[in-house]
Design an enzyme around this catalytic site. Structure first.
Site, PDB file in Angstrom:
ATOM      1  N   CYS B  61     -18.119   5.181 -10.228  1.00 28.64           N
ATOM      2  CA  CYS B  61     -18.687   4.241  -9.260  1.00 28.64           C
ATOM      3  C   CYS B  61     -17.603   3.435  -8.286  1.00 28.64           C
ATOM      4  O   CYS B  61     -18.084   2.871  -7.553  1.00 28.64           O
ATOM      5  CB  CYS B  61     -19.963   3.518  -9.706  1.00 28.64           C
ATOM      6  SG  CYS B  61     -19.233   2.620 -11.353  1.00 28.64           S
ATOM      7  N   CYS B 131     -21.958  -0.163 -17.348  1.00 28.08           N
ATOM      8  CA  CYS B 131     -21.006  -1.474 -16.936  1.00 28.08           C
ATOM      9  C   CYS B 131     -20.820  -2.265 -18.250  1.00 28.08           C
ATOM     10  O   CYS B 131     -19.524  -2.902 -18.170  1.00 28.08           O
ATOM     11  CB  CYS B 131     -22.259  -2.112 -16.118  1.00 28.08           C
ATOM     12  SG  CYS B 131     -22.583  -1.332 -14.583  1.00 28.08           S
TER      13      CYS B 131
END
Lengths: 283, 169
Positions: B61, B131
């Site tokens: 990402c 994350c």
């Protein structure tokens, strides 16, 4: 897959499939190419591939009385690649009139009876626009080809057709839009090219390349701090140049079929792409 | 079989759904809190021998996360921490939580902080689990960097001592 005959859902599927098969073959439509794949018979019906584990399977004659269908195990595999052309050398056939496709490539509407055809998932984005699977898009007139397709698939042209054909047209149109959006952006195009080779780039892994990350951090910080468009445009030009360098690097790596290098290039391109997104948001 | 499979998929989705306190957009209020009131954002001097810097990225990402720890040499305790993250709200919140949790702990202790704990604290949805993984990796990288610095310094001191010995002999 279930073999128990007590499962009502399975029985329902079985009955429906039997009826479907009988109806389609009796109407003389599209039972094309059956091959043996891992002990299953694979055949394509209306461009949808089916895989079925058979003990007895008789191709019915047109008279209703002589139909024997025994389907102990049924598997409908939409994802199975169905190369209808490859299996028996014929082009896809129209579900309505059984006419052959007029030209190679995506079979959109039958030349003989004019009915809209269902989406063929095996036709990839490049084939839709008649392009070879290469990264370079200069002088390929992607936009013109895209507009041509949209003219053919325009909703107004199908409003008089059946519900089924309207649904087909909507599917085809959505796929063409997807294809255009993927192929028109270099980063997405690169990722798609690797996907066609069976390589998935979007793995959620963590990396610790200090130099690259330090550079990216610097760029993002600079973007964060820059507040006038002059400074932002300056950074934008620099980052775009870097993106171009790595874009060329990807092209070269892909031509050499060095997929590791290709993935590295894509990763860097993605970081620069993010930075460019942020700049665009601020501008 | 299809019905059972369907039920399983639904169950999975429901299990991870955010509790009633969540906003309509789906971010948990803790994540929003960390985003609106960032704590420990900043930078330490990279060359300071008591500072360990962990720099990690998620190429999928395009996220970059920098987590720095300030260690008390004598006790091995982390006295301060700061972070700088460029990425989505979940990534920022994860690194923020990480800096809060490492403060006041021993270096060996923080190595056992798991991403699942961070994810649970923030009620991260499955799609954002990576994350929290990034934050866990950042902590480990920071500790590793500090240890490497310390080792290098010790080796450097040993060399200088050797040289002095030889010179004075």
């Amino acid at each position: 897959m279930r073999t128990s005959k007590n499962c009502s859902l399975f029985s329902l599927l079985r009955t429906r499939f039997e009826e479907l098969l009988y109806e389609k073959t009796a109407k003389g439509g599209v039972l094309v190419g059956s091959t043996n794949v891992f002990g299953r018979t694979v055949f394509c019906l209306n461009n949808r591939p089916y895989s079925i584990f058979l003990r007895h399977f008789d191709l019915p004659s047109n008279s209703p009385s002589s139909c024997h269908h025994v389907f102990p195990k049924l598997m409908v595999t939409d994802r199975l690649f169905c190369s209808v052309e490859a299996s028996n050398g014929e082009s896809p056939r129209c579900w309505n009139c059984n006419g052959a496709a007029a030209s190679p490539g995506p079979f959109l509407a039958c030349g003989l009876c004019g009915s809209v055809q269902p989406l063929n998932q095996s036709v990839d984005f490049f084939e839709i626009f008649g392009l070879e699977k290469a990264y370079d898009m200069k002088d390929k007139n992607l936009e013109t080809k895209y507009k041509d397709w949209q003219k053919k698939l325009h909703p107004d042209l199908v409003h008089s057709k059946s519900e089924k054909e309207k649904a087909f047209a909507a599917e085809q149109s959505a796929r063409v839009i997807d294809a255009y959006q993927t192929l028109s952006k270099p980063l997405l195009r690169a990722i798609y090219l690797l996907k066609l080779e069976g390589i998935h780039v979007d793995e959620e892994k963590t990396v610790t390349y200090p130099d690259m990350l330090a550079e990216m951090l610097e760029i993002r910080e600079a973007v964060d701090e820059a507040n006038e468009s002059q400074a932002l445009k300056q950074i934008q030009t620099e980052v775009e140049a870097k993106f171009l360098t790595w874009s060329k690097s990807f092209e070269e790596a892909f031509k050499r079929r060095d997929f590791d290098d290709a993935i590295t290039s894509i990763e860097r391109m993605r970081y620069y792409d993010r930075a460019l997104e942020e700049i665009t948001k601020k501008l | 079989m299809l019905r059972a499979a369907g039920r399983r998929v639904l169950g999975l989705g429901l299990g991870h759904r955010v509790p009633a306190a969540a906003s309509a957009r789906g971010y948990h209020e803790r994540v929003v809190d960390h985003y609106d009131n960032p704590r420990n954002v900043g930078s330490f001097d990279k060359n300071d021998p008591t500072v360990g810097t962990g720099l990690v990225g998620a190429p999928a990402c395009g996220d970059v996360m920098k987590l720095q720890i300030k260690v008390d040499d004598s006790t091995g305790k982390i006295v301060d921490a700061c972070f700088k993250t460029f990425g989505c709200g979940s990534a920022i919140a994860s690194s923020s939580v990480a800096t809060e949790w490492v403060k006041g702990k021993q270096m060996e202790e923080v190595l056992s902080i798991k991403n699942t704990e961070i994810a649970k604290h923030l009620s991260l949805p499955p799609v954002k689990l990576h994350c929290s993984m990034l934050a866990e990796d950042a902590i480990k990288a920071a500790v590793k960097d500090y240890e490497a610095k310390k080792a290098k310094l010790a080796a450097g001191n040993a060399e200088t001592e050797q040289a002095e010995k030889v010179a004075s002999a």
